[in-house]
Enzyme design. Sequence first.
Site, mmCIF file in Angstrom:
data_model
loop_
_atom_site.group_PDB
_atom_site.id
_atom_site.type_symbol
_atom_site.label_atom_id
_atom_site.label_comp_id
_atom_site.label_asym_id
_atom_site.label_seq_id
_atom_site.Cartn_x
_atom_site.Cartn_y
_atom_site.Cartn_z
ATOM 1 N N TYR A 50 0.856 -1.201 0.000
ATOM 2 C CA TYR A 50 0.000 0.000 0.000
ATOM 3 C C TYR A 50 0.885 1.241 0.000
ATOM 4 O O TYR A 50 1.835 1.318 0.781
ATOM 5 C CB TYR A 50 -0.921 0.022 1.219
ATOM 6 C CG TYR A 50 -2.363 0.027 0.806
ATOM 7 C CD1 TYR A 50 -2.876 1.108 0.080
ATOM 8 C CD2 TYR A 50 -3.200 -1.040 1.070
ATOM 9 C CE1 TYR A 50 -4.192 1.109 -0.354
ATOM 10 C CE2 TYR A 50 -4.522 -1.053 0.643
ATOM 11 C CZ TYR A 50 -5.015 0.029 -0.073
ATOM 12 O OH TYR A 50 -6.305 0.029 -0.500
ATOM 13 N N GLU A 52 -0.546 4.783 -0.642
ATOM 14 C CA GLU A 52 -1.361 5.974 -0.913
ATOM 15 C C GLU A 52 -0.524 7.230 -0.745
ATOM 16 O O GLU A 52 0.246 7.355 0.209
ATOM 17 C CB GLU A 52 -2.560 6.022 0.046
ATOM 18 C CG GLU A 52 -3.700 5.146 -0.397
ATOM 19 C CD GLU A 52 -4.863 5.147 0.592
ATOM 20 O OE1 GLU A 52 -4.745 5.765 1.652
ATOM 21 O OE2 GLU A 52 -5.879 4.510 0.282
ATOM 22 N N ASP A 195 -4.978 13.768 -25.699
ATOM 23 C CA ASP A 195 -5.051 12.388 -25.241
ATOM 24 C C ASP A 195 -4.324 11.553 -26.300
ATOM 25 O O ASP A 195 -4.887 11.234 -27.340
ATOM 26 C CB ASP A 195 -6.530 11.991 -25.126
ATOM 27 C CG ASP A 195 -6.731 10.522 -24.777
ATOM 28 O OD1 ASP A 195 -5.733 9.780 -24.734
ATOM 29 O OD2 ASP A 195 -7.895 10.136 -24.559
ATOM 30 N N THR A 221 -2.498 6.252 -22.417
ATOM 31 C CA THR A 221 -2.402 4.903 -21.879
ATOM 32 C C THR A 221 -0.947 4.490 -22.059
ATOM 33 O O THR A 221 -0.202 5.121 -22.811
ATOM 34 C CB THR A 221 -3.290 3.904 -22.649
ATOM 35 O OG1 THR A 221 -2.906 3.951 -24.024
ATOM 36 C CG2 THR A 221 -4.761 4.235 -22.525
ATOM 37 N N LYS A 224 -0.771 0.669 -25.353
ATOM 38 C CA LYS A 224 -1.076 0.587 -26.794
ATOM 39 C C LYS A 224 0.245 0.611 -27.570
ATOM 40 O O LYS A 224 1.071 -0.259 -27.343
ATOM 41 C CB LYS A 224 -2.076 1.670 -27.166
ATOM 42 C CG LYS A 224 -3.407 1.439 -26.434
ATOM 43 C CD LYS A 224 -4.461 2.484 -26.679
ATOM 44 C CE LYS A 224 -5.692 2.186 -25.845
ATOM 45 N NZ LYS A 224 -6.703 3.257 -25.926
ATOM 46 N N ARG A 230 -0.870 -2.340 -18.789
ATOM 47 C CA ARG A 230 -2.157 -1.660 -18.884
ATOM 48 C C ARG A 230 -2.227 -0.557 -17.829
ATOM 49 O O ARG A 230 -2.121 -0.834 -16.636
ATOM 50 C CB ARG A 230 -3.243 -2.717 -18.641
ATOM 51 C CG ARG A 230 -4.646 -2.339 -18.939
ATOM 52 C CD ARG A 230 -5.478 -3.590 -19.155
ATOM 53 N NE ARG A 230 -5.037 -4.247 -20.375
ATOM 54 C CZ ARG A 230 -5.395 -3.853 -21.604
ATOM 55 N NH1 ARG A 230 -6.242 -2.863 -21.775
ATOM 56 N NH2 ARG A 230 -4.918 -4.473 -22.665
#
Length: 408
Positions: A50, A52, A195, A221, A224, A230
């Site tokens: 974790y 955060e 984008d 992203t 691609k 991903r």
Amino acid sequence: MVTILMDQEIRNLIALETKRQNNGIELIASENYASQEVRMACGSILTNKYAEGYPNARYYGGCEYVDQIEKIAIERVCKLFNVKYANVQPHSGSQANAAAYRALLPNGGKILSLVLNDGGHLTHGSPVSFSSHLYQFVHYPLGRDGKLDYNKILEIAKLEKPDLILAGYSAYPYAIDFKKFKEICNEVSCLFMVDMAHIAGLIAAKLHENPCDYADIVTSTTHKTLRGPRGGIILTNNENIIKKVNSAIFPYYQGGPLEHIIAGKAICFKEASTKQFQTYANNVIINTKTCKDELESLKIKVSGTDNHLFLLNTLDSYNLTGLEAQKKLENVGITTNKNMLPNDTLTPKETSGLRIGFAAITTRGCNQNDAKIIAKLIDGVLSNKLAENYVKNEVSNLTKKWLKIEEI
Ligand SMILES: *Cc1c(COP(=O)(O)O)cnc(C)c1O
């Protein structure tokens, strides 16, 4: 490697999917094959942590190593795209876009974008996406030739007075003139967002103009053409904007970052900065154009291409909907996706065409000659000129020759 198998059911399905990925010709323009090194990072023990918050400002202890990993990822992506600030935590491209809008606009802010049916993305204002509920979208049309018409965009921008103009698409086969977009934004005094999800790999390889030189914010992203795990990223040269982006990602939209994926992203950014990656990206463009030219020489209606994809009009060429064409090709091991064409007369469920891209199979070693063969196979299947078994055999000959995809 896992040797004691608890869950044979899922393991079997992964094995079958591995076989599918190896035995088929993957022409979905948004897909790629991440390297084994990237996949190992993504499957690593980093998933247990974790973290955060951001490096040196976490809400949990024990972050000294994930801090270093995330800092390296940020440094590398900034260098790769020649930009000052980055957030590498977005879980996906859609999350990156949500955070980018949030950082730049108040609720109800007005965004001028390309509509989904013309090649935009769901998050660019589709009624079924959060985007159209939180912001007000207006759209610019494509010209009759299927290309961006910058005079028209300026005209609409003057009329609509948007707060933000958005460029970058999911199914647009031509180069985008980011400089021209920026000039339009300056003329109507609005923000500019790009984008670059689809073309990030081509930009990293310097085969497409870099939007970071012009846009207030760039999202992408990483899975691609960039060929990483991903996920998503957000880039900017503006210190004030990155602060807003960071709070829009955490705590506004996301919780703990996926440090295993961030490690995969860091590896992907290193890979994408190599000479080999430049050669790869160049080959993607060559293969795409070769296949498109070959189809055109067979009198097939195609549009494009300056990048890694083109659109095939299956309705005009073969009297098949995109869905019918997709199914026929899938049946012989060629994977594509149906896609709306500009001014499409059919529904998004059917569509009049296919989107075809070469980013994935070029990673496996598809060359120009293979791309020509693939054009003949596509035409042969859609026109019923080639027997199913003959095509299946040809598909098998090609994929056997290419790089094998390992299961883990
Ligand atoms: C793929 C894509 C996205 C979204 O990516 P996800 O990771 O699937 O959420 C956003 N914008 C564009 C232009 C895309 O092509």
